[in-house]
Scaffold this motif. Sequence first.
Motif, PDB file in Angstrom:
ATOM      1  N   ARG A  79       0.820  -1.198   0.000  1.00 32.01           N
ATOM      2  CA  ARG A  79       0.000   0.000   0.000  1.00 32.01           C
ATOM      3  C   ARG A  79       0.862   1.259   0.000  1.00 32.01           C
ATOM      4  O   ARG A  79       2.029   1.238   0.389  1.00 32.01           O
ATOM      5  CB  ARG A  79      -0.898   0.005   1.247  1.00 32.01           C
ATOM      6  N   LEU A  80       0.243   2.368  -0.411  1.00 33.83           N
ATOM      7  CA  LEU A  80       0.972   3.635  -0.469  1.00 33.83           C
ATOM      8  C   LEU A  80       1.553   4.049   0.885  1.00 33.83           C
ATOM      9  O   LEU A  80       2.614   4.670   0.945  1.00 33.83           O
ATOM     10  CB  LEU A  80       0.060   4.749  -0.981  1.00 33.83           C
ATOM     11  N   GLU A  84       5.333   5.337   1.487  1.00 31.41           N
ATOM     12  CA  GLU A  84       5.697   6.598   2.141  1.00 31.41           C
ATOM     13  C   GLU A  84       6.680   6.357   3.289  1.00 31.41           C
ATOM     14  O   GLU A  84       7.692   7.053   3.405  1.00 31.41           O
ATOM     15  CB  GLU A  84       4.452   7.313   2.649  1.00 31.41           C
ATOM     16  N   THR A 145       5.300  -1.676 -12.083  1.00 33.69           N
ATOM     17  CA  THR A 145       5.482  -1.584 -10.644  1.00 33.69           C
ATOM     18  C   THR A 145       4.211  -1.011 -10.048  1.00 33.69           C
ATOM     19  O   THR A 145       3.441  -0.379 -10.754  1.00 33.69           O
ATOM     20  CB  THR A 145       6.650  -0.642 -10.283  1.00 33.69           C
ATOM     21  N   ASN A 148      -1.523  -1.579  -4.256  1.00 34.27           N
ATOM     22  CA  ASN A 148      -2.974  -1.750  -4.306  1.00 34.27           C
ATOM     23  C   ASN A 148      -3.710  -0.553  -3.709  1.00 34.27           C
ATOM     24  O   ASN A 148      -3.171   0.164  -2.868  1.00 34.27           O
ATOM     25  CB  ASN A 148      -3.376  -2.985  -3.505  1.00 34.27           C
ATOM     26  N   LEU A 149      -4.953  -0.386  -4.128  1.00 34.91           N
ATOM     27  CA  LEU A 149      -5.890   0.488  -3.422  1.00 34.91           C
ATOM     28  C   LEU A 149      -6.895  -0.415  -2.714  1.00 34.91           C
ATOM     29  O   LEU A 149      -6.993  -1.602  -3.027  1.00 34.91           O
ATOM     30  CB  LEU A 149      -6.651   1.379  -4.417  1.00 34.91           C
ATOM     31  N   THR A 150      -7.673   0.153  -1.811  1.00 32.06           N
ATOM     32  CA  THR A 150      -8.745  -0.651  -1.221  1.00 32.06           C
ATOM     33  C   THR A 150      -9.746  -1.066  -2.299  1.00 32.06           C
ATOM     34  O   THR A 150     -10.454  -2.046  -2.145  1.00 32.06           O
ATOM     35  CB  THR A 150      -9.499   0.144  -0.138  1.00 32.06           C
ATOM     36  N   THR A 151      -9.798  -0.317  -3.384  1.00 35.49           N
ATOM     37  CA  THR A 151     -10.763  -0.614  -4.442  1.00 35.49           C
ATOM     38  C   THR A 151     -10.219  -1.543  -5.526  1.00 35.49           C
ATOM     39  O   THR A 151     -10.964  -1.884  -6.452  1.00 35.49           O
ATOM     40  CB  THR A 151     -11.246   0.696  -5.108  1.00 35.49           C
ATOM     41  N   ASN A 154      -3.138  -3.222  -7.706  1.00 34.88           N
ATOM     42  CA  ASN A 154      -2.250  -2.567  -8.666  1.00 34.88           C
ATOM     43  C   ASN A 154      -2.887  -1.379  -9.373  1.00 34.88           C
ATOM     44  O   ASN A 154      -2.557  -1.080 -10.515  1.00 34.88           O
ATOM     45  CB  ASN A 154      -1.755  -3.576  -9.715  1.00 34.88           C
ATOM     46  N   LEU A 155      -3.813  -0.710  -8.701  1.00 35.65           N
ATOM     47  CA  LEU A 155      -4.467   0.443  -9.341  1.00 35.65           C
ATOM     48  C   LEU A 155      -3.582   1.685  -9.310  1.00 35.65           C
ATOM     49  O   LEU A 155      -3.843   2.671  -9.980  1.00 35.65           O
ATOM     50  CB  LEU A 155      -5.819   0.744  -8.682  1.00 35.65           C
ATOM     51  N   ILE A 156      -2.503   1.617  -8.525  1.00 43.30           N
ATOM     52  CA  ILE A 156      -1.521   2.705  -8.458  1.00 43.30           C
ATOM     53  C   ILE A 156      -0.193   2.119  -8.920  1.00 43.30           C
ATOM     54  O   ILE A 156       0.196   1.048  -8.463  1.00 43.30           O
ATOM     55  CB  ILE A 156      -1.391   3.191  -6.998  1.00 43.30           C
ATOM     56  N   GLY A 157       0.501   2.814  -9.823  1.00 41.90           N
ATOM     57  CA  GLY A 157       1.774   2.257 -10.255  1.00 41.90           C
ATOM     58  C   GLY A 157       2.458   3.082 -11.331  1.00 41.90           C
ATOM     59  O   GLY A 157       1.995   4.163 -11.703  1.00 41.90           O
ATOM     60  N   LYS A 323      -8.767  -3.209 -14.762  1.00 39.65           N
ATOM     61  CA  LYS A 323      -8.301  -1.947 -15.317  1.00 39.65           C
ATOM     62  C   LYS A 323      -7.922  -2.021 -16.787  1.00 39.65           C
ATOM     63  O   LYS A 323      -7.629  -1.025 -17.421  1.00 39.65           O
ATOM     64  CB  LYS A 323      -7.162  -1.372 -14.495  1.00 39.65           C
TER      65      LYS A 323
END
Lengths: 365, 365
Positions: A79-80, A84, A145, A148-151, A154-157, A323
């Motif tokens: 997760r993000l 961070e 790369t 994940n999002l809660t939704t 791999n929706l962020i990368g 996606k």
Amino acid sequence: MRTIHVKTASASYPVHVGSNILPHLASHLRKLTPKTSSRIFVLTSPQIWALWGRQLASAFPKEHLPTVLFLPVGEQYKRLSNVERLAIELSQAGADRSSLLVAFGGGIIGDLGGFLAAIFMRGIPYVQVPTTLLAQVDSSVGGKTGVNLTTGKNLIGSFHHPLAVFADVETLETLPQRELRAGLFESIKSGIIRDPKLFRFLEQNHESILAGEPAALQRVVSASVAMKAEVVGIDERESGLRMILNFGHTLGHAIEAVTGYKKLLHGEAIAWGMLAAVRVSRSRHLLPEKDAARMEQLIYAYGPLPHFRARIPDLLDAAGRDKKNRAGARRFVLTSGIGNAVVVEDVTEAELISALESILREAVR
Amino acid sequence: MRTIHVKTASASYPVHVGSNILPHLASHLRKLTPKTSSRIFVLTSPQIWALWGRQLASAFPKEHLPTVLFLPVGEQYKRLSNVERLAIELSQAGADRSSLLVAFGGGIIGDLGGFLAAIFMRGIPYVQVPTTLLAQVDSSVGGKTGVNLTTGKNLIGSFHHPLAVFADVETLETLPQRELRAGLFESIKSGIIRDPKLFRFLEQNHESILAGEPAALQRVVSASVAMKAEVVGIDERESGLRMILNFGHTLGHAIEAVTGYKKLLHGEAIAWGMLAAVRVSRSRHLLPEKDAARMEQLIYAYGPLPHFRARIPDLLDAAGRDKKNRAGARRFVLTSGIGNAVVVEDVTEAELISALESILREAVR
């Protein structure tokens, strides 16, 4: 050791596959750093570091040991918030744009580590050292790369290629048998969509492969990587050919999502998805019976596939949110024979329902 | 309306600068979406939306209004946690890879919005519609996107170019006078490092510019953008020429950091940083007295600069942590005359201390 070269529009790098690579990694890495003064940071899991850390660290000079950062094992840490935290640790430890990040572990370490390298100071170089079969045959190659999002997964990368990949098949020794099998389903996919020789090798050597013989594993990993390197070289950003790598993945992802990412390993869900895709291909007479039978047998040979329960409307709904679906069009990868994939946009809901019903009959047995 | 074309190795896009652009934005955006079915999402602040949202939305057909996402105003919101929240909102609202994100606001909206577009589903297209002078002259052009860490500003980010930038100088009407002045310091920088004509225009038209006359502002914004576009076109990734854009920024960033990002606006800190850089340049006889005097006068003409207090060791320490410092080397941008920047690596700590003492004498008055 076999070396496969990945060449895309934006990057070019070697993937080294072999035995006994870890003890020599230090000197390989030193050649790859942008500057002699570059610092090396290793992102790994506590488990992998306990098993293999000493072997990796042994070849570094004592006064230049890499700084080690840890990510716990588990999809819930991809997760993000962890990106961070790790970025803050990097900056506090003095990492800069010439630092090199080594992602040393399975697919989650590789995906998150690659993403961390992609966005730390707008991008620093990194190297993949995958220690699971899934990561060696699939996720460490291709530059994808993310987290994940809660939704959704791999929706962020980012697309961010490593400087090099070092896949030491010796590290698979400590991999649980179930994870080895799960990773092999991605190699079966490679065989189905583009490599009949690999398909045959997987058929004929299934005992030595499942027994973890290094020579057999090296053959499987290097063939899978070579297939993926070729596809990614032709289509880096998944506008065309790269889509075939999603064979089994549209429904596989849906099964993972509907079962909460808990019941099945990724490769196992993909195996179920491949069975469904084989059945859609066969029932529209795209795929000869004989090839369909060999594909199903090969998948079962690397089983057993864990059972699961799911409602068909939930699976269809989850597949629709994948996606890869651009503004409504339902892309789907089918196969027309061993070594051949076909991307179509006309798979009907009725076909999907029928294939899902057929696999669910086995999955809930 | 004037259009400047940004051409880099990886992207090519127009920057439109003019008056009365917002009411026509809908049709411009429609031409830019990848598909006719593409959805449009607008990221903005509640304040900007209250002031200018109606004008932007008015030209959209009622059945295709964009979906609006909000980020509160303030540097403290430029964080990964907000990127994650917005990404979840995007995915819940049905955004996909063919969706277009419009970053409508100041520099923080632009930086965070561009980064959100860079990493959502590994990258979706976006458009910048900057509404502050700082964003129009600087941050909306060049493809740098990102967010802050607790350990430093913009330590997380990507290079991701917009499909287009629309800078409507009318939106500067509602910009507080202090922010207008702060943005103008970046234009002064453009004049100092590369554009003597812009420098002269800023000297000769300071009343009409500060009064917010649209024609004067259009001239300033388009010249600043043209300068930056040229530099970024030659050196997209800051390996060489792009470094000159950091004139005044090494110490400016340090002043911002040491004063907790509260006392000074970014442009104001940069103005102090430029004064320091001018003094280093002059005292090593790189910069003629006459040019140094004109530079200082121009900066003061767009003042007043808010006072601040800081300890020199803290400033030096913060400057050393600047992410432009690769593995130890201290790069610094100086000027040898109006329109000329010089990147050096031999600025001594003594020179920095002397310049900092000189500006601190004014800053704490």
